[in-house]
Design an enzyme around this catalytic site. Structure first.
Site, PDB file in Angstrom:
ATOM      1  N   CYS A  85       0.836  -1.213   0.000  1.00  0.00           N
ATOM      2  CA  CYS A  85       0.000   0.000   0.000  1.00  0.00           C
ATOM      3  C   CYS A  85       0.867   1.258   0.000  1.00  0.00           C
ATOM      4  CB  CYS A  85      -0.926  -0.028   1.216  1.00  0.00           C
ATOM      5  SG  CYS A  85      -1.846   1.495   1.488  1.00  0.00           S
ATOM      6  N   CYS A  92      -0.149   4.029   2.471  1.00  0.00           N
ATOM      7  CA  CYS A  92       0.189   3.655   3.855  1.00  0.00           C
ATOM      8  C   CYS A  92       1.596   4.154   4.207  1.00  0.00           C
ATOM      9  CB  CYS A  92       0.136   2.142   4.034  1.00  0.00           C
ATOM     10  SG  CYS A  92      -1.499   1.406   3.783  1.00  0.00           S
TER      11      CYS A  92
END
Length: 307
Positions: free
Chosen positions: A67, A70
């Site tokens: 991700c 993230c």
């Protein structure tokens, strides 16, 4: 922000009574001892986290290695947590390694950040957000915690071992440039940096995800939800008005509502006016994730409308 806001959206009951190792924090006083204010939580240890949430609010950061956003958001959350000096515990959850927690928090898209106060979930945000917004939400979190009598402080003791911490891998230069721009609230600059990264490597999945996130942040910046909904209701086939509400829905986690709105719009428009709607849907599909069940369902409906 209140615990009631996530009722029905998050189910922690299966984790509350799970047997686990002795809790690293007591709940009887104003201070609790832990080895760090940032921990890695797992399906097996989350029962401890719920107990600690009776002493201080716990911020749960749901992330994954793949991700990109993230990697932008997590360092900001950790920085703000450490600055609070033990008034908040940050529990990092790798959703790939901890499917029960991912299911309990209904983590359909990440990054997703939820707080827990006295065992009750409290919404924070979904997607990468700038540092200023993170600080604002943390301030609100502490207010809610105080209203619920959760005002303790963690006493950070000596670490279990003296091993040197593993250094985080450095971001590629253009990713770092985008991250710095997001922190500064300069979304156009972040967009340009990600676009440059994709020009160099069109298969850069982190850049693709980051670009989608920051474009969304740029579009919703300054939008008023009530005004946007009123404008969309008054002009049901006005593309820009429907786009604004769909963006706000995505940013707020109402993914199915956003997809349904745009698919209904696509169905209503003449064939020669549909392309921008299809392109926006494809962009949002990439933002939420190709394997997400809501994306799969929406993509199937789009295909049926196309053919």
């Amino acid at each position: 922000m209140s615990p009631a806001a996530l009722r029905g959206a998050v189910d922690l009951s299966t984790l509350r009574n799970r047997p686990s190792a002795p809790t690293p924090a007591s709940t009887g006083g104003s201070a609790s001892i832990v080895t760090d204010v940032v921990i890695d939580a797992t399906d097996e240890t989350f029962g401890q986290v719920l107990e600690i949430s009776r002493t201080v609010p716990v911020v749960v950061d749901l992330w994954a290695e793949w991700c990109g956003p993230c990697k932008q958001l997590s360092p900001i959350i950790e920085k703000v947590t450490r600055e609070l000096g033990g008034r908040v515990l940050l529990a990092k959850v790798d959703v790939d390694a901890n499917p029960q927690l991912a299911q309990g928090f209904r983590a359909q898209s990440i990054p997703m950040v939820v707080a827990v106060i006295a065992g009750q979930p409290v919404p924070m945000f979904t997607g990468a957000v700038p540092e200023a917004q993170v600080r604002d939400v943390f301030a609100q979190l502490l207010q809610v915690a105080g209203q619920n009598g959760v005002t303790g402080t963690l006493d950070v003791g000596a670490p279990v071992d003296d091993a040197e911490p593993v250094a985080e891998p450095e971001l590629p230069p253009l990713h770092a440039e985008a991250f710095a721009a997001i922190e500064a609230g300069d979304y156009p600059a972040a967009i340009r940096a990600y676009e440059k990264a994709l020009a160099e490597n069109p298969r850069d999945e982190d850049a693709i995800a980051g670009l989608g996130q920051v474009r969304l942040l740029d579009r919703v910046q300054g939008l008023d939800l009530q005004a946007a909904r009123a404008a969309a209701a008054a002009a049901p086939q006005e593309v820009a008005a429907q786009f604004a509400v769909a963006d706000l829905d995505i940013a707020g986690g109402h993914v199915e509502d956003a997809f349904a709105r745009l698919l209904d719009l696509f169905a209503q428009l003449p064939a020669d006016e549909r392309t921008p709607v299809r392109e926006r849907l494809v962009e949002l599909f990439g933002l939420v994730g190709a394997t997400d069940s809501r994306v799969v369902s929406a993509r199937n409906r789009l295909s049926s409308l196309l053919f």
